[in-house]
Design an enzyme around this catalytic site. Structure first.
Site, short mmCIF file in Angstrom:
data_model
loop_
_atom_site.label_atom_id
_atom_site.label_comp_id
_atom_site.label_asym_id
_atom_site.label_seq_id
_atom_site.Cartn_x
_atom_site.Cartn_y
_atom_site.Cartn_z
N HIS A 307 0.62 6.37 10.50
CA HIS A 307 -0.49 6.41 9.58
C HIS A 307 -1.48 7.45 10.06
CE1 HIS A 307 -3.87 5.10 7.11
NE2 HIS A 307 -2.95 4.58 6.34
N ASP A 364 3.27 -0.32 3.95
CA ASP A 364 4.46 -0.24 3.11
C ASP A 364 5.73 -0.71 3.78
OD1 ASP A 364 3.35 0.63 0.75
OD2 ASP A 364 3.16 2.67 1.51
N1 ACO Z 1 9.01 8.74 12.01
C1 ACO Z 1 9.22 9.59 13.04
N2 ACO Z 1 8.27 10.40 13.57
C2 ACO Z 1 7.05 10.35 13.03
C3 ACO Z 1 6.74 9.50 11.96
C4 ACO Z 1 7.78 8.66 11.44
N3 ACO Z 1 7.53 7.83 10.42
N4 ACO Z 1 5.44 9.63 11.60
C5 ACO Z 1 4.94 10.55 12.44
N5 ACO Z 1 5.91 10.99 13.31
C6 ACO Z 1 5.73 11.95 14.42
C7 ACO Z 1 5.65 13.39 13.90
O1 ACO Z 1 6.91 14.00 13.85
C8 ACO Z 1 4.72 14.01 14.92
O2 ACO Z 1 5.47 14.25 16.10
P1 ACO Z 1 5.14 15.57 17.03
O3 ACO Z 1 3.74 15.33 17.51
O4 ACO Z 1 6.17 15.50 18.12
O5 ACO Z 1 5.26 16.74 16.14
C9 ACO Z 1 3.72 12.90 15.25
O6 ACO Z 1 4.46 11.68 15.02
C10 ACO Z 1 2.46 12.92 14.40
O7 ACO Z 1 2.85 12.90 13.03
P2 ACO Z 1 2.11 13.65 11.85
O8 ACO Z 1 3.03 13.81 10.71
O9 ACO Z 1 1.47 14.91 12.41
O10 ACO Z 1 0.96 12.63 11.53
P3 ACO Z 1 0.12 12.60 10.23
O11 ACO Z 1 -1.10 11.82 10.53
O12 ACO Z 1 -0.06 13.97 9.66
O13 ACO Z 1 1.06 11.81 9.18
C11 ACO Z 1 2.12 10.06 7.98
C12 ACO Z 1 0.92 10.46 8.86
C13 ACO Z 1 2.27 11.07 6.82
C14 ACO Z 1 1.85 8.69 7.38
C15 ACO Z 1 3.41 10.05 8.85
O14 ACO Z 1 3.28 9.12 9.90
C16 ACO Z 1 4.67 9.76 8.03
O15 ACO Z 1 5.27 10.68 7.45
N6 ACO Z 1 5.10 8.43 7.97
C17 ACO Z 1 6.25 8.05 7.16
C18 ACO Z 1 5.85 7.97 5.69
C19 ACO Z 1 4.99 6.74 5.40
O16 ACO Z 1 5.30 5.62 5.79
N7 ACO Z 1 3.91 6.98 4.64
C20 ACO Z 1 3.01 5.89 4.19
C21 ACO Z 1 1.69 5.99 4.89
S1 ACO Z 1 0.67 4.63 4.43
C22 ACO Z 1 0.14 4.99 2.88
O17 ACO Z 1 -0.07 6.12 2.49
C23 ACO Z 1 -0.03 3.94 1.95
#
Ligand code: ACO
Length: 433
Positions: A307, A364
């Site tokens: 998140h 979710d």
């Molecule tokens: N699975 C694996 N790796 C992940 C995940 C995941 N679900 N989420 C983040 N990471 C990793 C990234 O690859 C990144 O790694 P790095 O630092 O080695 O490059 C690190 O964790 C940080 O991730 P970001 O994408 O930079 O974090 P950001 O805050 O931009 O994104 C997000 C948050 C979009 C929710 C992300 O965690 C994601 O894509 N999750 C899966 C989709 C999801 O469940 N979305 C619903 C969110 S809740 C809502 O909107 C209602």
């Protein structure tokens, strides 16, 4: 004296005001920065940028706190109804018995949609995604209810549009579902409360006066409450920014619905179930999928994990996980994907990759399992999220208007080509992108 922070650029020092929120969070006010210094700030994805001052929702991502208008989400989920929470978010205070009865009455008065709108449902291909239909239908309300377009709106005008939108949303969402089945639509019945009416139109049949199982009504109330607002996320910021151009409420919310659709935002609830199903079909080896999620060369991400703001736990996920267990037990459903979800969570929470990046289940991760148990098809999940988020979008739109916020218009840092001369077509060389 008010607090300031000093910014030093070259040999000049600037005092920038510090803004302190009611929960003691701090911001540096840079609204005069460009005028003073010629600089703008750059914050791609707005990871550190406060876009507004808001009195609606507070969340602390480190401590896992979420409050609507000061009330903890845990208390609201346990004690209130979704309509009460909608009133709280939009009007700022918990309603009295009289106020909520009146709110319900006004909403019931507007649940019908114009009969001509039924032609839209007939026009969509039978398998079109419900979110595509929802965004179009909500925007089209402005054509049927043009008082929302009046350039000068009184408080009564705004309240009428708010009431109509809340009321018609339940009918539209139910009818999208009915049409996806090829079934006749069911008209609202004013004797029902907001959530029961929605479930009645969704799961009822024309020929009988169906009673909706109170377990399902309760589960739906909790899910909708947990989704009702989440401050300046992607879809809410969209609603505020579209509304800041003085676009009407229907089209502002329609834009928010489009923003919600993406799998990184509200679309994650559909993506989670699809992922869990895939893991199940593949034999249920959770370790294999955790490994894939960690592999930077593999586009797979663990959907429902991570998140932007919660870096410890998502308080909504805690409530939903418990609700998921309770509801499946009450409905006597044994869903293998719930076991897979729990195993994934257990493995991920111990794995250094997820621990170091502070990745936890979000709202979710378990919500789709409940929606499925209640009888909703996967493609409806994000539409249900939109139904829950509607009062939040309305409250945020209303606040933005009341605060008389200026049109949203970020700056940029231009990094493109400089001063090119036009080249005639027969003299151009192929440039591969
Ligand atoms: N699975 C694996 N790796 C992940 C995940 C995941 N679900 N989420 C983040 N990471 C990793 C990234 O690859 C990144 O790694 P790095 O630092 O080695 O490059 C690190 O964790 C940080 O991730 P970001 O994408 O930079 O974090 P950001 O805050 O931009 O994104 C997000 C948050 C979009 C929710 C992300 O965690 C994601 O894509 N999750 C899966 C989709 C999801 O469940 N979305 C619903 C969110 S809740 C809502 O909107 C209602």
């Amino acid at each position: 004296m008010s607090e300031t922070i000093q910014l030093k650029i070259g040999d000049k020092t600037y005092d920038l005001p510090v803004i302190t929120g009611s929960e003691d969070e701090k911001a540096i006010d840079i609204s005069k920065l460009r005028d003073l210094t010629g600089y703008v700030t750059l914050d791609i994805g707005y990871k550190n940028t406060g876009a507004t001052k808001s009195a609606i929702t507070f969340l602390d991502g480190e401590l896992g706190i979420l409050k609507y208008r000061g009330y903890p989400i845990e208390q609201l989920a346990q004690k209130s109804s979704f309509l009460e929470v909608a009133y709280l978010l939009i009007y700022g205070a918990l309603p009295t018995a009289e106020q909520i009865a009146d709110f319900q009455r006004q909403i019931n008065h507007h649940t019908l949609i114009h009969e001509d709108m039924k032609k839209f449902f007939d026009g969509f291909p039978s398998h079109s995604h419900p979110m595509g239909q929802l965004t179009a239908l909500i925007s089209s309300l402005s054509a049927f209810y043009p008082e929302s377009l009046k350039p000068v709106q009184t408080a009564e005008d705004v309240n009428l549009t708010i009431t109509k939108l809340l009321a018609k949303m339940t009918t539209i969402v139910s009818w999208i579902y009915k049409k996806s089945l090829g079934h006749p639509v069911i008209y609202p019945q004013n004797k029902h409360d907001y959530v029961t009416n929605f479930l009645y139109m969704t799961f009822g049949q024309r020929t009988e006066d169906v009673t909706i199982d109170p377990v399902i009504v309760e589960a739906m109330n909790v899910l909708l409450i947990l989704h009702a607002d989440h401050e300046q996320n992607c879809s809410t910021s969209t609603v505020r920014i579209v509304g800041s151009s003085e676009a009407n409420l229907y089209s502002s919310v329609s834009a928010g619905i489009s923003a919600l659709w993406g799998p990184l935002h509200g679309g994650a609830n559909q993506a989670v179930i699809e992922m869990l199903e895939k893991i199940k079909e593949d034999g249920g080896d959770t370790d294999k999928w955790i490994k894939k999620a960690k592999d930077k060369n593999d586009p797979f991400r663990l959907m429902g994990f991570g998140h932007r703001v919660y870096k410890n736990f998502d308080p909504r996920a805690k409530i939903i996980k418990k609700a998921c267990d309770d509801i499946l037990e009450k409905l006597g459903i044994d869903d293998e994907v719930l076991e897979i979800a729990k195993r994934l969570e257990e493995v991920a929470l111990k794995d250094p990759y997820f621990v170091e990046r502070k990745l936890y289940p979000n709202v979710d991760f378990y919500s789709g399992i409940i929606y499925r148990a209640l009888g909703f098809p996967t493609e409806m999940f994000t539409v249900l999220f939109a139904l829950g988020r509607l009062p939040g979008w309305i409250a945020q739109w209303k606040e933005m208007k009341e605060n008389k916020e200026p049109i949203g218009r970020p700056r940029q840092i231009y990094v493109g080509a400089i001063d090119r001369d036009y080249i005639e077509m027969d003299k151009r060389e192929l440039v591969t992108q």
